[in-house]
Enzyme design. Structure first.
Site, PDB file in Angstrom:
ATOM      1  N   ASP A   5       0.853  -1.193   0.000  1.00 38.18           N
ATOM      2  CA  ASP A   5       0.000   0.000   0.000  1.00 38.18           C
ATOM      3  C   ASP A   5       0.888   1.241   0.000  1.00 38.18           C
ATOM      4  O   ASP A   5       2.101   1.159   0.253  1.00 38.18           O
ATOM      5  CB  ASP A   5      -0.899  -0.045   1.247  1.00 38.18           C
ATOM      6  CG  ASP A   5      -1.980   1.028   1.234  1.00 38.18           C
ATOM      7  OD1 ASP A   5      -2.277   1.582   0.149  1.00 38.18           O
ATOM      8  OD2 ASP A   5      -2.530   1.318   2.321  1.00 38.18           O
ATOM      9  N   GLU A  46       2.532   4.797  -4.305  1.00 41.99           N
ATOM     10  CA  GLU A  46       2.533   5.707  -5.476  1.00 41.99           C
ATOM     11  C   GLU A  46       3.851   6.464  -5.601  1.00 41.99           C
ATOM     12  O   GLU A  46       4.230   6.731  -6.749  1.00 41.99           O
ATOM     13  CB  GLU A  46       1.352   6.671  -5.362  1.00 41.99           C
ATOM     14  CG  GLU A  46      -0.013   6.013  -5.445  1.00 41.99           C
ATOM     15  CD  GLU A  46      -0.374   5.178  -4.219  1.00 41.99           C
ATOM     16  OE1 GLU A  46       0.114   5.495  -3.131  1.00 41.99           O
ATOM     17  OE2 GLU A  46      -1.117   4.204  -4.379  1.00 41.99           O
ATOM     18  N   ASP A 103      -9.182   3.239  -2.524  1.00 37.22           N
ATOM     19  CA  ASP A 103     -10.192   3.736  -1.583  1.00 37.22           C
ATOM     20  C   ASP A 103     -11.466   4.187  -2.283  1.00 37.22           C
ATOM     21  O   ASP A 103     -11.720   5.375  -2.452  1.00 37.22           O
ATOM     22  CB  ASP A 103      -9.611   4.885  -0.764  1.00 37.22           C
ATOM     23  CG  ASP A 103      -8.418   4.425   0.050  1.00 37.22           C
ATOM     24  OD1 ASP A 103      -8.255   3.199   0.223  1.00 37.22           O
ATOM     25  OD2 ASP A 103      -7.638   5.279   0.497  1.00 37.22           O
TER      26      ASP A 103
HETATM   27  O1  MIG Z   1      -3.872   6.248   4.142  1.00 36.16           O
HETATM   28  O2  MIG Z   1      -3.695   1.034   5.635  1.00 36.16           O
HETATM   29  O3  MIG Z   1      -6.048   2.060   0.276  1.00 36.16           O
HETATM   30  O4  MIG Z   1      -7.066  -0.018   1.818  1.00 36.16           O
HETATM   31  O5  MIG Z   1      -7.005   0.290   4.602  1.00 36.16           O
HETATM   32  C1  MIG Z   1      -4.671   5.106   4.117  1.00 36.16           C
HETATM   33  C2  MIG Z   1      -4.838   1.823   5.771  1.00 36.16           C
HETATM   34  C3  MIG Z   1      -3.789   3.877   4.048  1.00 36.16           C
HETATM   35  C4  MIG Z   1      -5.044   3.017   2.206  1.00 36.16           C
HETATM   36  C5  MIG Z   1      -5.550   1.773   1.555  1.00 36.16           C
HETATM   37  C6  MIG Z   1      -6.593   1.151   2.426  1.00 36.16           C
HETATM   38  C7  MIG Z   1      -6.013   0.832   3.773  1.00 36.16           C
HETATM   39  C8  MIG Z   1      -5.470   2.113   4.405  1.00 36.16           C
HETATM   40  N1  MIG Z   1      -4.483   2.726   3.517  1.00 36.16           N
END
Ligand code: MIG
Length: 680
Positions: A283, A286, A361
């Protein structure tokens, strides 16, 4: 000091005459309509502000590829640059389109078709294809930001089993970490990860853990100090480690363009695997940064790389792909007998080689449910066949009806996971009570039954790049009426799915392309091309099966491996004409299939008024399927057969008048078998 950006030179562009009638699709991860003609598309990975709308342009993934359909013929264009890219698809000027990159060499490929299949086969020959997933990862998954303690996770697992609701995979989000430090555990809330994970394994669950890109700056945190000693982080133009804030506070960011950083990162997964983690969820890659909110790295951040330093602006869109490449290659080194399971939010063209993409999200709104179809279809048209949107929606509160309707679509997603944001209403399948719980249970059981069909599609995707979810024009490029059909899709070539995406609606329009189709729930027969009004009460999504195309079903199970997949049922709707289906099976994990340990067969069905002939082709490959028995179910057969033969010998059969079904039980063998159903 010289401005480092000065070395970049000028942007490049290629202009193409826009053929009248040409229509653009693909463009990677997108919101909005399926068709992109007349739009301007930006390719620059970001963590977009809360709540994507149809107006959102760029999201987390950038794939500068478009599939163009013109008068029944397909071609494709891929501009290979991980810098900022723009496609102007007859937007500025209806006579022409342009494709440009902000910096770097102009490298682009044109793929001739003439079919969408041929375009994607060539595009994925260049950028790579989806590996065969481990079978368990195709089952249902449950996630939340976050299940915060070991006890909560145990209770969740028990709830699924006690309520008889299918689930293969549970996800641990960032609250299981020690102060959000990647590759650690919070010792208070998860005192014994190994014990917990082995208990869950006993119950049939696989557990996936999140790994963010940022590494907390902390002298007492070994991951940080080790990476610093080895000098593996991105730099400022002044030569310091570049820092910004994310969940753990001030962080540094591995330079994944550096093969040594990738190798180091990959090896860091050892601890998670030792604890019993079965998959990695990448996660914030980017990369997403908090200062300012929803930002990414400044253009002049330096990636020292493998000796040839590059500026962030030159490689930005590749960061996420390189991170999951590190994860996948690490898992492959650490446990070479297992197929890695890696899920990623960000990526560039070719990311399908390393990870599946989930669409980030999304929101618990009907609009977003509708939009997930086009998101996944365009991702699939851009090489990412293995993808999914969070079922039920991430931001905001879902409702029983929305969750159920979303599940009706979710069970056909190549990746099926329910996930939601902190502070939102819980949305596990039982939260909303009846009739929702039972309906969702039945839908998830249907997905589990369909796994042999989906797995066969994954194998096709692995070999040819064909996505699992396909817009209608994929199979009907000559029928231009299909080009606008963006609220329905084909799952493989045998299933046509038209989800309900409005509250309170039970009916919707469906376009059935040429051929004979059967309504899955009621058995009604249709001749396409036809526009019809489908009745789709809750729990019965508008689902049509192509005639003469056998669909393999497993017995209902709550997780892969719960029971032997025996018998295998082949459901077939015969109609005058002929059709072909495939069935691919193997060990479901590992790489024995490369040495020939797989079982592939074709199932041919030919019909006229006098007879139905089903030929189960000879098995190719050495895998011995666990299933001993085959159950052939011929549906919507309107009259009692006069006789039924297996390889010219009469066999036992049963005809159910009320259901209009012929049932035949066979021993499963590797040989060709011909079943003939004769009518008087
Ligand atoms: O700033 O890890 O898209 O699925 O639950 C949010 C917490 C960070 C974004 C992900 C989301 C995840 C969340 N993350």
């Amino acid at each position: 000091m010289v401005n480092p950006l000065a070395i970049l030179g000028t942007p490049t562009r290629v202009y193409k005459r826009h053929q009248p009638g040409a229509r653009y699709f693909g463009c990677g991860e997108r919101t909005g309509e399926l068709e992109k003609t007349g739009t301007h598309q930006l390719f620059w990975n970001i963590d977009p502000p809360r709540g994507h709308t149809a107006l959102q342009n760029n999201l987390y993934v950038s794939i500068p590829f478009t599939m163009v359909m013109a008068d029944g013929q397909a071609w494709g264009l891929f501009l290979d640059s991980p810098a900022r890219v723009e496609f102007d698809l007859a937007h500025e000027d209806p006579q022409r389109s342009w494709f440009g990159a902000e910096n770097g060499d102009l490298v682009y490929y044109v793929f001739c078709g003439p079919t969408p299949q041929a375009v994607l086969e060539r595009y994925t020959e260049l950028t790579g294809r989806t590996p065969l997933p481990p079978l368990w990862s195709l089952g249902n998954g449950q996630s939340r930001f976050s299940y915060e303690t070991a006890e909560e996770v145990r209770a969740l697992a028990r709830a699924f089993r006690e309520r008889d609701i299918p689930c293969d995979t549970l996800y641990l989000d960032i609250d299981c970490l020690d102060g959000y430090r990647v590759f650690t555990w919070d010792n208070t809330r998860f005192p014994d990860p190994e014990g917990l994970l082995s208990e869950l394994r006993e119950m049939g669950f696989h557990v996936v853990c999140i790994v963010d890109a940022g590494v907390k700056v902390d002298e007492n945190y070994e991951v940080y100090t080790e990476g610093r000693e080895r000098d593996l982080y991105c730099k400022t133009p002044q030569g310091d480690d570049y820092q910004n804030a994310v969940w753990p506070g001030v962080c540094v960011f591995p330079d994944f363009t550096n093969p040594q950083a990738r190798a180091w990162w990959g090896d860091l997964h050892q601890g998670l695997l030792d604890a019993g983690i079965m998959g990695i969820w990448s996660d914030m890659n980017e990369p997403a940064l908090f200062i300012p909110l929803n930002s990414t790295m400044p253009s002049d951040v330096i990636h020292p790389g493998d000796g040839k330093a590059r500026l962030h602006t030159q490689v930005h869109n590749a960061y996420g792909s390189l991170m999951v490449q590190a994860a996948r290659e690490g898992l492959l080194r650490l446990q070479p007998q297992q197929r890695p399971f890696v899920i990623s939010r960000s990526g560039y063209a070719g990311v399908q080689r390393h990870a599946l993409i989930w669409t980030g999200d999304n929101s618990s709104t009907w609009e977003h449910l509708a939009m997930s179809l086009t998101q996944l279809l365009n991702l699939g048209l851009s090489g990412v066949g293995w993808a999914g949107a969070d079922v039920g929606g991430f931001y905001g509160d879902t409702s029983g009806e929305l969750l159920t309707r979303w599940t009706e679509f979710g069970i056909f997603q190549p990746f099926c996971r329910n996930h939601s944001e902190k502070q939102t209403r819980h949305q596990e399948p039982w939260v909303f009570g009846e009739p929702y719980t039972s309906t969702i249970r039945d839908l998830l059981k249907l997905r589990q039954r369909l796994l042999p069909y989906l797995y066969t599609l994954f194998e096709e995707c692995h070999h040819t790049g064909a996505p699992l979810l396909r817009p209608l024009f994929w199979h009907y490029p000559e029928d231009t009426d299909t080009y606008g059909a963006s609220d329905q899709f084909l799952c493989g070539d045998a299933l046509l799915v038209a989800p309900i995406t409005h509250p309170g609606a039970e009916y919707r329009h469906v376009y059935l392309p040429a051929g004979t189709w059967f309504h899955y729930w009621a058995g009604e027969r249709f001749e396409g091309p036809a526009h019809i009004l489908a009745h789709a009460p809750l729990g019965q999504p508008a689902l049509y099966i192509r005639a003469n195309t056998a669909i393999p079903f497993w017995p209902a199970m709550n997780y892969v491996g719960q029971a032997p997949a025996d018998p295998l049922t082949l459901i077939l709707y015969p109609a005058s004409g002929s059709g072909n289906a495939a069935l691919y099976e193997d060990t479901g994990d590992g790489y024995a299939y490369i040495e020939g340990e797989y079982a592939r067969r074709t199932i041919l069905c030919e019909c006229d008024e006098k007879q139905i002939r089903v030929i189960l082709g000879e098995q190719e490959g050495t895998f011995v399927p666990t299933c001993q028995r085959l159950h052939l179910e011929l549906r919507e057969v309107l009259t009692t057969p006069a006789e039924i033969n297996l390889d010219d010998q009469p066999i036992a059969w049963y005809y159910d008048h009320e259901q209009r079904r012929v049932s035949i039980n066979l021993a499963a063998t590797a040989n060709e078998q011909t079943i003939e159903v004769l009518f008087a």
